[in-house]
Design an enzyme around this catalytic site. Structure first.
Site: not given
Ligand SMILES: *Cc1c(COP(=O)(O)O)cnc(C)c1O
Ligand code: SF4
Length: 337
Positions: A82-83, A86, A95, A99, A102, A104, A263, A300, A307
């Site tokens: 996305r960025y 990174r 996991c 959670c 979560c 995801r 989220d 986010d 974010k």
């Molecule tokens: C959160 C996230 C990151 C990391 O973001 P930082 O602000 O550097 O912690 C990188 N890629 C994606 C897709 C993310 O969701």
């Molecule tokens: S927040 Fe989601 S990805 Fe992270 S440990 Fe919990 S269940 Fe797993």
């Protein structure tokens, strides 16, 4: 890969609502978490994070299957880019615990496989061929459910890529299953590159003696720790609770990094609170708590725009919700729900 040990938590017999929840979303609790839960307290903040609730069956219209837009930024399986500088590398979808809030939750669980050997090679090839990638963030699922040997293989591959200078792990394992933090796991992370671990913890009660022993192993090996927490109604939506959490982490040599606004994950409306309340809480601890113990409160942006700090120029209230500006200057709408 399955969690190593079966959970102690059995769904109550005959509870149809919970059976429905468990059919839709993964449920798993470790022995360590069960030991931390205060079963005498019906509002226990640890239990609320992990034990399924019938409230999860309620979804609201603004909730999204992919709330932070991972899918729209995935050039190859297992990578989210996305960025520019990174990427996320997601070698595994399981996991140690699941959670209930979560982001995801539609993706994680025992049914979803880890990347195959070939898929992992392709994901690493993408990183090798994309010179602007400076940092690789291993997440999932939880990368620390992988065996030390498989982690070592990934580390070896990343160590050979000169433009990758930072390797970051996002994990809940040291909190949820501290017995997994073995000397072999810690050794597998050794690198000449900078390695950081970002620990997911939401309440000071999660930071038990065993958890502290686990995190100390990483620190003793020279790996800096940061933390991320999610602001959750009924868990930590209280200034004193947040203050205690961030103080405890900082005293454990873990720098609070992010406090996430919850989220729009499906079936999580009972955990959400308004941005205004979140900002109120963050303002309360400002000044009362050392600057090094303060995380950034972030949102986010739904849809995959990254974010942003949940305040200031980035997020302006205009009577009908918020006008949000992403890091590239793009404009979005956000509304509390
Ligand atoms: C959160 C996230 C990151 C990391 O973001 P930082 O602000 O550097 O912690 C990188 N890629 C994606 C897709 C993310 O969701
Ligand atoms: S927040 Fe989601 S990805 Fe992270 S440990 Fe919990 S269940 Fe797993």
């Amino acid at each position: 890969m399955q969690p190593r040990r079966k959970s102690k938590f059995d769904l109550p017999q005959g509870d149809l609502a919970l059976a429905q929840v468990a059919e839709r979303y993964a449920v798993s609790v470790t022995d360590a978490v069960m030991e931390t839960i205060d079963s005498a307290n019906p509002a226990d903040p640890v239990a609320r994070q992990y034990l399924p609730s019938a409230e999860e069956l309620k979804t609201t219209p603004d909730e999204l299957d992919d709330p932070i837009g991972d899918d729209v930024h995935s050039p190859v399986k297992g990578i989210v880019h996305r960025y520019p500088d990174r990427v996320l590398l997601k070698p595994v979808h399981v996991c140690a615990v699941y959670c209930r809030f979560c982001f995801r939750r539609e993706k994680v669980g025992p049914g979803s496989e880890a990347l195959s050997k070939e898929e992992l090679q392709k994901a690493i090839a993408y990183i090798r061929n994309t010179k602007e990638i400076w940092e690789v963030i291993l997440t999932g699922g939880d990368p620390f459910v992988l065996s030390p040997r498989r982690l070592r293989d990934i580390m070896d591959a990343l160590n050979e890529i000169p433009h990758v200078q930072v390797i970051r792990f996002h994990t809940r394992v040291p909190v949820a299953d501290p017995s997994r933090v073995t000397d072999e796991l810690v050794q597998a992370l050794h690198s000449e590159k900078a390695v950081y671990i970002v620990l997911h913890a939401n309440h000071a009660r999660e930071l038990t003696v065993k958890v502290r022993e686990a995190t100390r192993k990483f620190i003793a090996a020279g790996i800096p720790l940061l933390s991320q927490s999610t602001l959750l109604r009924g868990v930590n939506d209280d200034a004193a609770v947040l203050e205690e959490l961030f103080r405890a982490l900082t005293a454990m040599k873990i720098k609070p990094y992010y406090l996430h606004h919850p989220d729009l994950a499906p079936g999580t409306s009972h955990f959400r609170l308004s941005i205004a309340r979140g900002r109120g809480l963050v303002e309360k601890i400002w000044g009362r708590l050392s600057g090094i113990a303060q995380p950034s409160y972030v949102l986010d942006i739904p849809g995959g725009f990254g974010k942003v700090p949940a305040g200031g120029e980035w997020l302006q209230e205009d009577g009908e919700g918020y006008a949000v500006t992403d890091y590239q200057g793009g404009k979005h709408r956000y509304k509390d729900s």
